[in-house]
Scaffold this active site. Sequence first.
Site, PDB file in Angstrom:
ATOM      1  N   GLY A 298      -8.999   3.346   7.315  1.00  0.00           N
ATOM      2  CA  GLY A 298      -8.791   4.789   7.470  1.00  0.00           C
ATOM      3  C   GLY A 298      -7.345   5.182   7.701  1.00  0.00           C
ATOM      4  O   GLY A 298      -6.959   6.285   7.338  1.00  0.00           O
TER       5      GLY A 298
ATOM      6  N   HIS B  73      -8.378   0.404  -3.849  1.00  0.00           N
ATOM      7  CA  HIS B  73      -9.256   0.148  -2.698  1.00  0.00           C
ATOM      8  C   HIS B  73      -9.990   1.441  -2.371  1.00  0.00           C
ATOM      9  O   HIS B  73      -9.400   2.373  -1.826  1.00  0.00           O
ATOM     10  CB  HIS B  73      -8.383  -0.329  -1.527  1.00  0.00           C
ATOM     11  CG  HIS B  73      -9.130  -0.583  -0.257  1.00  0.00           C
ATOM     12  ND1 HIS B  73      -8.492  -0.794   0.941  1.00  0.00           N
ATOM     13  CD2 HIS B  73     -10.466  -0.669   0.009  1.00  0.00           C
ATOM     14  CE1 HIS B  73      -9.401  -0.995   1.895  1.00  0.00           C
ATOM     15  NE2 HIS B  73     -10.598  -0.914   1.356  1.00  0.00           N
TER      16      HIS B  73
ATOM     17  N   MET C 180     -12.278   3.607  -0.304  1.00  0.00           N
ATOM     18  CA  MET C 180     -12.924   3.807   1.002  1.00  0.00           C
ATOM     19  C   MET C 180     -13.690   5.123   0.896  1.00  0.00           C
ATOM     20  O   MET C 180     -13.318   6.138   1.508  1.00  0.00           O
ATOM     21  CB  MET C 180     -11.859   3.821   2.110  1.00  0.00           C
ATOM     22  CG  MET C 180     -11.306   2.425   2.379  1.00  0.00           C
ATOM     23  SD  MET C 180      -9.744   2.439   3.267  1.00  0.00           S
ATOM     24  CE  MET C 180      -8.620   2.632   1.892  1.00  0.00           C
TER      25      MET C 180
ATOM     26  N   MET D 118      -9.264   7.442   0.151  1.00  0.00           N
ATOM     27  CA  MET D 118     -10.066   7.776   1.347  1.00  0.00           C
ATOM     28  C   MET D 118     -10.677   9.157   1.174  1.00  0.00           C
ATOM     29  O   MET D 118     -10.009  10.079   0.714  1.00  0.00           O
ATOM     30  CB  MET D 118      -9.176   7.786   2.585  1.00  0.00           C
ATOM     31  CG  MET D 118      -8.472   6.472   2.829  1.00  0.00           C
ATOM     32  SD  MET D 118      -7.368   6.595   4.236  1.00  0.00           S
ATOM     33  CE  MET D 118      -6.718   4.928   4.279  1.00  0.00           C
TER      34      MET D 118
ATOM     35  N   ASP E 284      -6.044  -6.941   4.529  1.00  0.00           N
ATOM     36  CA  ASP E 284      -5.531  -5.567   4.506  1.00  0.00           C
ATOM     37  C   ASP E 284      -5.579  -4.978   5.908  1.00  0.00           C
ATOM     38  O   ASP E 284      -6.659  -4.838   6.503  1.00  0.00           O
ATOM     39  CB  ASP E 284      -6.409  -4.748   3.549  1.00  0.00           C
ATOM     40  CG  ASP E 284      -5.905  -3.334   3.332  1.00  0.00           C
ATOM     41  OD1 ASP E 284      -4.858  -2.972   3.901  1.00  0.00           O
ATOM     42  OD2 ASP E 284      -6.578  -2.598   2.578  1.00  0.00           O
ATOM     43  N   GLY E 285      -4.390  -4.617   6.406  1.00  0.00           N
ATOM     44  CA  GLY E 285      -4.302  -3.922   7.685  1.00  0.00           C
ATOM     45  C   GLY E 285      -3.466  -4.684   8.694  1.00  0.00           C
ATOM     46  O   GLY E 285      -3.784  -5.818   9.041  1.00  0.00           O
TER      47      GLY E 285
ATOM     48  N   MET F 279     -10.887  -6.740   5.759  1.00  0.00           N
ATOM     49  CA  MET F 279     -10.166  -5.724   6.536  1.00  0.00           C
ATOM     50  C   MET F 279      -9.753  -6.331   7.872  1.00  0.00           C
ATOM     51  O   MET F 279     -10.601  -6.835   8.624  1.00  0.00           O
ATOM     52  CB  MET F 279     -11.048  -4.501   6.800  1.00  0.00           C
ATOM     53  CG  MET F 279     -11.346  -3.610   5.600  1.00  0.00           C
ATOM     54  SD  MET F 279      -9.940  -2.955   4.691  1.00  0.00           S
ATOM     55  CE  MET F 279      -8.950  -2.181   5.968  1.00  0.00           C
TER      56      MET F 279
ATOM     57  N   HIS G 116      -1.164  -1.456  -4.337  1.00  0.00           N
ATOM     58  CA  HIS G 116      -2.436  -1.222  -3.632  1.00  0.00           C
ATOM     59  C   HIS G 116      -2.592   0.280  -3.384  1.00  0.00           C
ATOM     60  O   HIS G 116      -1.750   0.907  -2.750  1.00  0.00           O
ATOM     61  CB  HIS G 116      -2.431  -2.002  -2.323  1.00  0.00           C
ATOM     62  CG  HIS G 116      -3.720  -1.980  -1.575  1.00  0.00           C
ATOM     63  ND1 HIS G 116      -4.784  -2.810  -1.876  1.00  0.00           N
ATOM     64  CD2 HIS G 116      -4.134  -1.217  -0.529  1.00  0.00           C
ATOM     65  CE1 HIS G 116      -5.788  -2.573  -1.040  1.00  0.00           C
ATOM     66  NE2 HIS G 116      -5.427  -1.603  -0.223  1.00  0.00           N
TER      67      HIS G 116
ATOM     68  N   GLY H 292      -3.013   3.737   8.017  1.00  0.00           N
ATOM     69  CA  GLY H 292      -1.979   2.718   8.035  1.00  0.00           C
ATOM     70  C   GLY H 292      -1.443   2.574   9.455  1.00  0.00           C
ATOM     71  O   GLY H 292      -1.764   3.377  10.347  1.00  0.00           O
ATOM     72  N   GLY H 293      -0.637   1.563   9.659  1.00  0.00           N
ATOM     73  CA  GLY H 293       0.091   1.424  10.921  1.00  0.00           C
ATOM     74  C   GLY H 293      -0.718   0.973  12.124  1.00  0.00           C
ATOM     75  O   GLY H 293      -0.273   1.122  13.251  1.00  0.00           O
TER      76      GLY H 293
ATOM     77  N   GLY I 225       1.450  -1.990   3.993  1.00  0.00           N
ATOM     78  CA  GLY I 225       1.989  -0.646   3.841  1.00  0.00           C
ATOM     79  C   GLY I 225       3.232  -0.470   4.683  1.00  0.00           C
ATOM     80  O   GLY I 225       4.369  -0.553   4.191  1.00  0.00           O
TER      81      GLY I 225
ATOM     82  N   SER J 278       0.854  -1.189   0.000  1.00  0.00           N
ATOM     83  CA  SER J 278       0.000   0.000   0.000  1.00  0.00           C
ATOM     84  C   SER J 278       0.883   1.229   0.000  1.00  0.00           C
ATOM     85  O   SER J 278       1.655   1.449   0.942  1.00  0.00           O
ATOM     86  CB  SER J 278      -0.883   0.024   1.247  1.00  0.00           C
ATOM     87  OG  SER J 278      -1.418   1.339   1.395  1.00  0.00           O
TER      88      SER J 278
ATOM     89  N   ASP K  52      -4.904   3.154  -1.822  1.00  0.00           N
ATOM     90  CA  ASP K  52      -5.950   3.389  -0.827  1.00  0.00           C
ATOM     91  C   ASP K  52      -6.562   4.770  -0.997  1.00  0.00           C
ATOM     92  O   ASP K  52      -5.926   5.780  -0.695  1.00  0.00           O
ATOM     93  CB  ASP K  52      -5.343   3.281   0.581  1.00  0.00           C
ATOM     94  CG  ASP K  52      -5.093   1.846   0.983  1.00  0.00           C
ATOM     95  OD1 ASP K  52      -6.036   1.037   0.900  1.00  0.00           O
ATOM     96  OD2 ASP K  52      -3.955   1.536   1.379  1.00  0.00           O
TER      97      ASP K  52
HETATM   98  C1  DX5 Z   1      -6.286   0.970   5.783  1.00  0.00           C
HETATM   99  C2  DX5 Z   1      -5.819   0.724   4.360  1.00  0.00           C
HETATM  100  C3  DX5 Z   1      -4.641  -0.151   4.304  1.00  0.00           C
HETATM  101  C4  DX5 Z   1      -3.423   0.417   4.959  1.00  0.00           C
HETATM  102  C5  DX5 Z   1      -2.545  -0.708   5.396  1.00  0.00           C
HETATM  103  O1  DX5 Z   1      -7.445   1.706   5.767  1.00  0.00           O
HETATM  104  O2  DX5 Z   1      -6.829   0.127   3.598  1.00  0.00           O
HETATM  105  O3  DX5 Z   1      -4.349  -0.579   2.981  1.00  0.00           O
HETATM  106  O4  DX5 Z   1      -2.703   1.282   4.153  1.00  0.00           O
HETATM  107  O5  DX5 Z   1      -1.518  -0.174   6.137  1.00  0.00           O
HETATM  108  P1  DX5 Z   1      -0.625  -1.059   7.103  1.00  0.00           P
HETATM  109  O6  DX5 Z   1      -0.050  -2.166   6.286  1.00  0.00           O
HETATM  110  O7  DX5 Z   1       0.378  -0.084   7.585  1.00  0.00           O
HETATM  111  O8  DX5 Z   1      -1.537  -1.563   8.197  1.00  0.00           O
HETATM  112 ZN    ZN Z   2      -6.318  -0.835   1.560  1.00  0.00          ZN
END
Ligand code: DX5
Ligand code: ZN
Length: 221
Positions: free
Chosen positions: A144, A68, A70, A39, A177-178, A139, A35, A146-147, A199, A10, A37
Amino acid sequence: MAKPIRIAPSILAADFSRLAEEVQAIDEAGADYVHLDVMDGHFVPNISFGPSVIKSLRNCTDKVFDVHLMIAPVDPYLEAFADAGAQIITFHWEAGAHSHRTMQAIRALGCKVGMALNPATPAEVVAPLIEDLDLILVMTVNPGFGGQSYIVRMAEKIAKFRQMIDETGRDIDLEVDGGISFDTAGKAIEAGADVLVAGTATFRGGPAQYAANIARMRAGD
Ligand code: DX5
Ligand code: ZN
């Protein structure tokens, strides 16, 4: 039919001031999908980027663009993402009342159709539509940001989808994802996932580490 494990970095965790180089670096490091994301600050409490950023990255790589969304509503923006070079468009089941209409619209634009489920949404809602999907995204954090930390109890839902997908006999990606990291990649694979979004864990350590990070997650160790 078991498919190879694919890694989808991501770019949310990339250096946004050097996005083109970051995408080229993960391509060379062995990423399978890129990927992306998206938002909207409405469906999720964060704003990332939209179709113009995706379009500007399209000529940096030939890897699959796994978009993706959101966002809510979804349908008014689908054409813009297809035009930007999306090959898979994944939207959230929770984003609107007419999931099947959205799926038909994505298909009509020539893209693969993905559906994402928030942690609280049960696998069963997908059953009536599964034959028309190319990808299911589980999910493993609340969307929303990363991390965040991997929600371990999603293993049950991943396993349920593995069974549902295998029963169709169709070629449907099972993406998680996540919170995917060296620690959790193996858990997700064991539960039945075959595409891992990552990510933070991909981009940790800078470009010199990307190939090793990707290889380690793919191996599930
Ligand atoms: C969260 C995103 C993910 C996110 C993953 O809302 O859909 O794709 O970037 O990030 P990591 O791998 O850091 O959890
Ligand atoms: Zn994602």
